[in-house]
Design a protein around this motif. Structure first.
Motif, PDB file in Angstrom:
ATOM      1  N   GLY A  20      22.693  49.003  84.170  1.00  0.00           N
ATOM      2  CA  GLY A  20      21.925  49.561  83.055  1.00  0.00           C
ATOM      3  C   GLY A  20      20.459  49.788  83.369  1.00  0.00           C
ATOM      4  N   LYS A  21      20.035  49.463  84.592  1.00  0.00           N
ATOM      5  CA  LYS A  21      18.640  49.591  85.030  1.00  0.00           C
ATOM      6  C   LYS A  21      17.670  48.960  84.020  1.00  0.00           C
ATOM      7  N   PRO A  22      17.903  47.679  83.696  1.00  0.00           N
ATOM      8  CA  PRO A  22      17.034  47.016  82.723  1.00  0.00           C
ATOM      9  C   PRO A  22      15.640  46.759  83.292  1.00  0.00           C
ATOM     10  N   PRO A  23      14.666  46.513  82.415  1.00  0.00           N
ATOM     11  CA  PRO A  23      13.329  46.147  82.885  1.00  0.00           C
ATOM     12  C   PRO A  23      13.344  44.723  83.446  1.00  0.00           C
ATOM     13  N   CYS A  24      12.261  44.349  84.070  1.00  0.00           N
ATOM     14  CA  CYS A  24      12.122  43.003  84.626  1.00  0.00           C
ATOM     15  C   CYS A  24      12.189  41.972  83.499  1.00  0.00           C
ATOM     16  N   GLY A  25      13.042  40.976  83.667  1.00  0.00           N
ATOM     17  CA  GLY A  25      13.179  39.924  82.669  1.00  0.00           C
ATOM     18  C   GLY A  25      12.002  38.964  82.653  1.00  0.00           C
ATOM     19  N   LEU A  26      11.101  39.076  83.621  1.00  0.00           N
ATOM     20  CA  LEU A  26       9.959  38.165  83.697  1.00  0.00           C
ATOM     21  C   LEU A  26       8.658  38.794  83.220  1.00  0.00           C
ATOM     22  N   CYS A  27       8.406  40.067  83.585  1.00  0.00           N
ATOM     23  CA  CYS A  27       7.155  40.706  83.151  1.00  0.00           C
ATOM     24  C   CYS A  27       7.391  41.802  82.120  1.00  0.00           C
ATOM     25  N   GLY A  28       8.640  42.263  81.987  1.00  0.00           N
ATOM     26  CA  GLY A  28       8.970  43.282  81.000  1.00  0.00           C
ATOM     27  C   GLY A  28       8.737  44.712  81.445  1.00  0.00           C
ATOM     28  N   SER A  29       8.195  44.917  82.644  1.00  0.00           N
ATOM     29  CA  SER A  29       7.922  46.272  83.138  1.00  0.00           C
ATOM     30  C   SER A  29       9.166  46.886  83.770  1.00  0.00           C
ATOM     31  N   GLU A  30       9.151  48.215  83.843  1.00  0.00           N
ATOM     32  CA  GLU A  30      10.263  48.918  84.471  1.00  0.00           C
ATOM     33  C   GLU A  30      10.369  48.537  85.944  1.00  0.00           C
ATOM     34  N   ILE A  31      11.573  48.615  86.468  1.00  0.00           N
ATOM     35  CA  ILE A  31      11.828  48.353  87.884  1.00  0.00           C
ATOM     36  C   ILE A  31      12.244  49.663  88.531  1.00  0.00           C
ATOM     37  N   ASP A  32      11.673  49.962  89.699  1.00  0.00           N
ATOM     38  CA  ASP A  32      12.085  51.123  90.474  1.00  0.00           C
ATOM     39  C   ASP A  32      13.256  50.668  91.347  1.00  0.00           C
ATOM     40  N   VAL A  44      15.581  42.561  92.242  1.00  0.00           N
ATOM     41  CA  VAL A  44      16.319  41.377  92.683  1.00  0.00           C
ATOM     42  C   VAL A  44      16.950  40.754  91.445  1.00  0.00           C
ATOM     43  N   VAL A  45      17.920  39.900  91.670  1.00  0.00           N
ATOM     44  CA  VAL A  45      18.551  39.178  90.565  1.00  0.00           C
ATOM     45  C   VAL A  45      17.930  37.791  90.498  1.00  0.00           C
ATOM     46  N   CYS A  69       7.738  39.127  90.981  1.00  0.00           N
ATOM     47  CA  CYS A  69       7.816  38.287  89.780  1.00  0.00           C
ATOM     48  C   CYS A  69       8.722  37.084  90.035  1.00  0.00           C
ATOM     49  N   ASN A  70       9.824  37.318  90.714  1.00  0.00           N
ATOM     50  CA  ASN A  70      10.759  36.242  91.018  1.00  0.00           C
ATOM     51  C   ASN A  70      10.119  35.220  91.967  1.00  0.00           C
ATOM     52  N   GLU A  71       9.314  35.707  92.916  1.00  0.00           N
ATOM     53  CA  GLU A  71       8.617  34.791  93.825  1.00  0.00           C
ATOM     54  C   GLU A  71       7.602  33.933  93.070  1.00  0.00           C
ATOM     55  N   ILE A  72       6.904  34.532  92.124  1.00  0.00           N
ATOM     56  CA  ILE A  72       5.918  33.787  91.320  1.00  0.00           C
ATOM     57  C   ILE A  72       6.631  32.736  90.474  1.00  0.00           C
ATOM     58  N   LYS A  73       7.761  33.107  89.889  1.00  0.00           N
ATOM     59  CA  LYS A  73       8.523  32.172  89.051  1.00  0.00           C
ATOM     60  C   LYS A  73       9.014  30.981  89.856  1.00  0.00           C
ATOM     61  N   GLY A  74       9.488  31.249  91.068  1.00  0.00           N
ATOM     62  CA  GLY A  74       9.989  30.171  91.924  1.00  0.00           C
ATOM     63  C   GLY A  74      11.178  29.466  91.293  1.00  0.00           C
ATOM     64  N   ALA A  75      11.256  28.170  91.489  1.00  0.00           N
ATOM     65  CA  ALA A  75      12.389  27.371  90.998  1.00  0.00           C
ATOM     66  C   ALA A  75      12.075  26.743  89.642  1.00  0.00           C
ATOM     67  N   ARG A  76      11.447  27.533  88.771  1.00  0.00           N
ATOM     68  CA  ARG A  76      11.176  27.070  87.406  1.00  0.00           C
ATOM     69  C   ARG A  76      12.025  27.876  86.435  1.00  0.00           C
ATOM     70  N   ALA A  77      12.327  27.288  85.313  1.00  0.00           N
ATOM     71  CA  ALA A  77      13.088  27.997  84.287  1.00  0.00           C
ATOM     72  C   ALA A  77      12.224  29.112  83.712  1.00  0.00           C
ATOM     73  N   THR A  78      12.841  30.217  83.325  1.00  0.00           N
ATOM     74  CA  THR A  78      12.105  31.370  82.804  1.00  0.00           C
ATOM     75  C   THR A  78      11.195  30.970  81.655  1.00  0.00           C
ATOM     76  N   GLU A  79      11.685  30.129  80.746  1.00  0.00           N
ATOM     77  CA  GLU A  79      10.864  29.739  79.588  1.00  0.00           C
ATOM     78  C   GLU A  79       9.694  28.840  79.976  1.00  0.00           C
ATOM     79  N   ASP A  80       9.707  28.266  81.180  1.00  0.00           N
ATOM     80  CA  ASP A  80       8.615  27.404  81.637  1.00  0.00           C
ATOM     81  C   ASP A  80       7.508  28.171  82.350  1.00  0.00           C
TER      82      ASP A  80
END
Length: 96
Positions: A20-32, A44-45, A69-80
């Motif tokens: 479905g080409k969703p936006p980034c679940g972390l920053c909300g911006s479109e993904i190319d 990335v997933v 965004c995924n690298e910044i998040k690291g091994a933390r839960a999305t809500e954290d």
């Protein structure tokens, strides 16, 4: 030591999330979705609850994300994780 992840399942989930080409679940911006491997803005997933924190390797625990965004998040839960800014995309080639 094996992580216990199945690559066929991983690839199937990746295709399903990207469909479905969703936006980034972390920053909300479109993904190319055409960007090359290792580009900071590539698709990335992301595991919403990381495997390291007891999350499961299931489709309902996955979301689309930019690599950076995924690298910044690291091994933390999305809500954290606080708000993440979308990766800056730089022009590296011009067509005149």
């Amino acid at each position: 030591m094996s992580s216990g992840r199945n690559t066929a399942t991983r690839d199937r989930h990746r295709r399903y999330v990207a469909r479905g080409k969703p936006p980034c679940g972390l920053c909300g911006s479109e993904i190319d979705y055409t960007l090359p491997h290792l580009d900071p803005g590539e698709f990335v997933v992301d595991h919403i609850t990381p495997l390291a924190l007891g999350g499961e390797d299931t489709l309902d625990n996955k979301q689309a994300a930019h690599r950076r965004c995924n690298e910044i998040k690291g091994a933390r839960a999305t809500e954290d994780v606080g708000p993440i800014q979308a990766p800056r995309l730089f022009v590296t080639a011009r067509r005149w």
